[in-house]
Scaffold this motif. Structure first.
Motif, PDB file in Angstrom:
ATOM      1  N   UNK A   1     -87.988  -3.368  68.595  1.00 26.59           N
ATOM      2  CA  UNK A   1     -86.573  -3.364  68.216  1.00 26.59           C
ATOM      3  C   UNK A   1     -85.675  -3.118  69.427  1.00 26.59           C
ATOM      4  N   UNK A   2     -86.119  -2.220  70.314  1.00 30.68           N
ATOM      5  CA  UNK A   2     -85.343  -1.944  71.526  1.00 30.68           C
ATOM      6  C   UNK A   2     -85.264  -3.201  72.390  1.00 30.68           C
ATOM      7  N   UNK A   3     -86.395  -3.885  72.547  1.00 33.93           N
ATOM      8  CA  UNK A   3     -86.414  -5.113  73.341  1.00 33.93           C
ATOM      9  C   UNK A   3     -85.522  -6.180  72.725  1.00 33.93           C
ATOM     10  N   UNK A   4     -85.533  -6.277  71.410  1.00 32.38           N
ATOM     11  CA  UNK A   4     -84.705  -7.268  70.715  1.00 32.38           C
ATOM     12  C   UNK A   4     -83.223  -6.960  70.906  1.00 32.38           C
ATOM     13  N   UNK A   5     -82.861  -5.657  70.814  1.00 31.42           N
ATOM     14  CA  UNK A   5     -81.468  -5.268  71.020  1.00 31.42           C
ATOM     15  C   UNK A   5     -81.027  -5.575  72.445  1.00 31.42           C
ATOM     16  N   UNK A   6     -81.935  -5.372  73.383  1.00 37.63           N
ATOM     17  CA  UNK A   6     -81.635  -5.689  74.786  1.00 37.63           C
ATOM     18  C   UNK A   6     -81.397  -7.184  74.968  1.00 37.63           C
ATOM     19  N   UNK A   7     -82.274  -7.982  74.370  1.00 39.64           N
ATOM     20  CA  UNK A   7     -82.145  -9.437  74.490  1.00 39.64           C
ATOM     21  C   UNK A   7     -80.831  -9.942  73.891  1.00 39.64           C
ATOM     22  N   UNK A   8     -80.380  -9.288  72.846  1.00 39.85           N
ATOM     23  CA  UNK A   8     -79.143  -9.704  72.171  1.00 39.85           C
ATOM     24  C   UNK A   8     -77.904  -9.093  72.825  1.00 39.85           C
ATOM     25  N   UNK A   9     -78.123  -8.226  73.811  1.00 45.65           N
ATOM     26  CA  UNK A   9     -76.982  -7.604  74.477  1.00 45.65           C
ATOM     27  C   UNK A   9     -76.286  -6.546  73.647  1.00 45.65           C
ATOM     28  N   UNK A  10     -76.982  -6.011  72.637  1.00 45.45           N
ATOM     29  CA  UNK A  10     -76.396  -4.987  71.763  1.00 45.45           C
ATOM     30  C   UNK A  10     -76.689  -3.612  72.374  1.00 45.45           C
ATOM     31  N   UNK A  11     -75.851  -3.200  73.329  1.00 44.17           N
ATOM     32  CA  UNK A  11     -76.101  -1.966  74.068  1.00 44.17           C
ATOM     33  C   UNK A  11     -76.023  -0.735  73.175  1.00 44.17           C
ATOM     34  N   UNK A  12     -75.117  -0.771  72.200  1.00 46.88           N
ATOM     35  CA  UNK A  12     -74.964   0.391  71.310  1.00 46.88           C
ATOM     36  C   UNK A  12     -76.233   0.613  70.493  1.00 46.88           C
ATOM     37  N   UNK A  13     -76.775  -0.464  69.909  1.00 47.43           N
ATOM     38  CA  UNK A  13     -78.007  -0.343  69.131  1.00 47.43           C
ATOM     39  C   UNK A  13     -79.175   0.031  70.034  1.00 47.43           C
ATOM     40  N   UNK A  14     -79.232  -0.561  71.216  1.00 49.71           N
ATOM     41  CA  UNK A  14     -80.305  -0.255  72.158  1.00 49.71           C
ATOM     42  C   UNK A  14     -80.315   1.232  72.507  1.00 49.71           C
ATOM     43  N   UNK A  15     -79.145   1.782  72.768  1.00 47.26           N
ATOM     44  CA  UNK A  15     -79.050   3.199  73.105  1.00 47.26           C
ATOM     45  C   UNK A  15     -79.447   4.072  71.923  1.00 47.26           C
ATOM     46  N   UNK A  16     -79.026   3.669  70.724  1.00 45.46           N
ATOM     47  CA  UNK A  16     -79.363   4.427  69.523  1.00 45.46           C
ATOM     48  C   UNK A  16     -80.871   4.453  69.292  1.00 45.46           C
ATOM     49  N   UNK A  17     -81.513   3.298  69.459  1.00 48.01           N
ATOM     50  CA  UNK A  17     -82.959   3.210  69.259  1.00 48.01           C
ATOM     51  C   UNK A  17     -83.713   3.961  70.344  1.00 48.01           C
ATOM     52  N   UNK A  18     -83.187   3.926  71.563  1.00 45.01           N
ATOM     53  CA  UNK A  18     -83.838   4.635  72.655  1.00 45.01           C
ATOM     54  C   UNK A  18     -83.779   6.142  72.428  1.00 45.01           C
ATOM     55  N   UNK A  19     -82.647   6.620  71.886  1.00 43.79           N
ATOM     56  CA  UNK A  19     -82.542   8.045  71.567  1.00 43.79           C
ATOM     57  C   UNK A  19     -83.556   8.426  70.495  1.00 43.79           C
ATOM     58  N   UNK A  20     -83.775   7.519  69.536  1.00 52.39           N
ATOM     59  CA  UNK A  20     -84.778   7.757  68.508  1.00 52.39           C
ATOM     60  C   UNK A  20     -86.170   7.848  69.127  1.00 52.39           C
ATOM     61  N   UNK A  21     -86.413   6.998  70.112  1.00 50.79           N
ATOM     62  CA  UNK A  21     -87.695   7.008  70.804  1.00 50.79           C
ATOM     63  C   UNK A  21     -87.919   8.329  71.534  1.00 50.79           C
ATOM     64  N   UNK A  22     -86.883   8.797  72.236  1.00 52.03           N
ATOM     65  CA  UNK A  22     -86.980  10.059  72.957  1.00 52.03           C
ATOM     66  C   UNK A  22     -87.227  11.224  72.010  1.00 52.03           C
TER      67      UNK A  22
END
Length: 221
Positions: A123-144
């Motif tokens: 999901x993080x990779x997909x958000x990155x590919x789509x340029x959705x920085x807000x979702x990417x950051x949210x998912x990364x925080x979940x990962x941490x």
């Protein structure tokens, strides 16, 4: 209690120090076979009362009869005071030492967060590919949060630095009380009962320490 094992350990520390004059054993140039002064039983009781925790008896025997940290496996043993403080966790979460020690260590078998992260990483990779920085950051925080959740620091004394971001710790609260564990989350290894001394069974503190002495002495034979 532990009288014979404590005597064996003292003798083996002296034997290893005599054998390792050039500090060839891994980590020996850090601790240099120096033991810190022992604690008396009143100091240990004060610590237990202040933090509302009962330390494993074999560990107490070591710090009151052999030394409060110093010579030991890998880069040596922390003192009781040093081992009970998880500075990073308290800095991030604002928890006190007592709060961390009192809560039971949550694991009874090896745990690796990578087993939970496959779909999330996709999901993080997909958000990155789509340029959705807000979702990417949210998912990364979940990962941490999965990897570094505060519950993984409950009920443990961080006794020993193995190097490369790996910490060996003694469980003091919970079902695994008295067993040595390893925290290798830094290298994606997760948390697991310590196996660095080539043991297959879970080890109590004194058995872990004596096995390190036996292995180290064997290097010179």
């Amino acid at each position: 209690m532990y009288t014979e094992q404590i005597k064996r350990i003292k003798d083996k520390i002296s034997q290893l120090e005599d054998l390792d004059q050039d500090l060839e054993v891994f980590g020996a140039d850090t601790h240099e076979y120096t033991l810190n002064p022992v604690l008396d039983e009143k100091e240990v009781s004060k610590f237990e009362q202040e933090h509302k925790v009962t330390l494993p008896k074999d560990y107490v025997a070591f710090i009151t009869q052999i030394g409060n940290g110093g010579v030991g496996p890998f880069y040596g043993l922390q003192t009781l005071a040093e081992a009970s403080i998880n500075e990073e966790e308290m800095l991030v979460m604002g928890n006190s030492t007592s709060a961390l020690l009192q809560k039971p260590f949550p694991h009874t078998t090896a745990w690796n967060p990578l087993e939970q992260l496959g779909a999330l990483d996709d999901k993080i990779a997909d958000a990155y590919d789509k340029g959705d920085e807000e979702l990417e950051e949210e998912l990364y925080e979940e990962r941490l949060e999965i990897i570094g959740g505060e519950e993984h620091d409950y009920g443990r004394l961080n006794l020993c630095d193995y190097g490369c971001g790996i910490t060996l710790f003694l469980v003091v609260t919970g079902e695994q009380k008295g067993i040595m564990w390893t925290d290798d989350r830094m290298n994606d290894g997760g948390l697991y009962p310590s196996i660095e001394l080539e043991n297959t069974a879970n080890l109590s503190f004194l058995d872990w320490y004596e096995l390190w002495l036996d292995n180290s002495i064997a290097e010179f034979e």
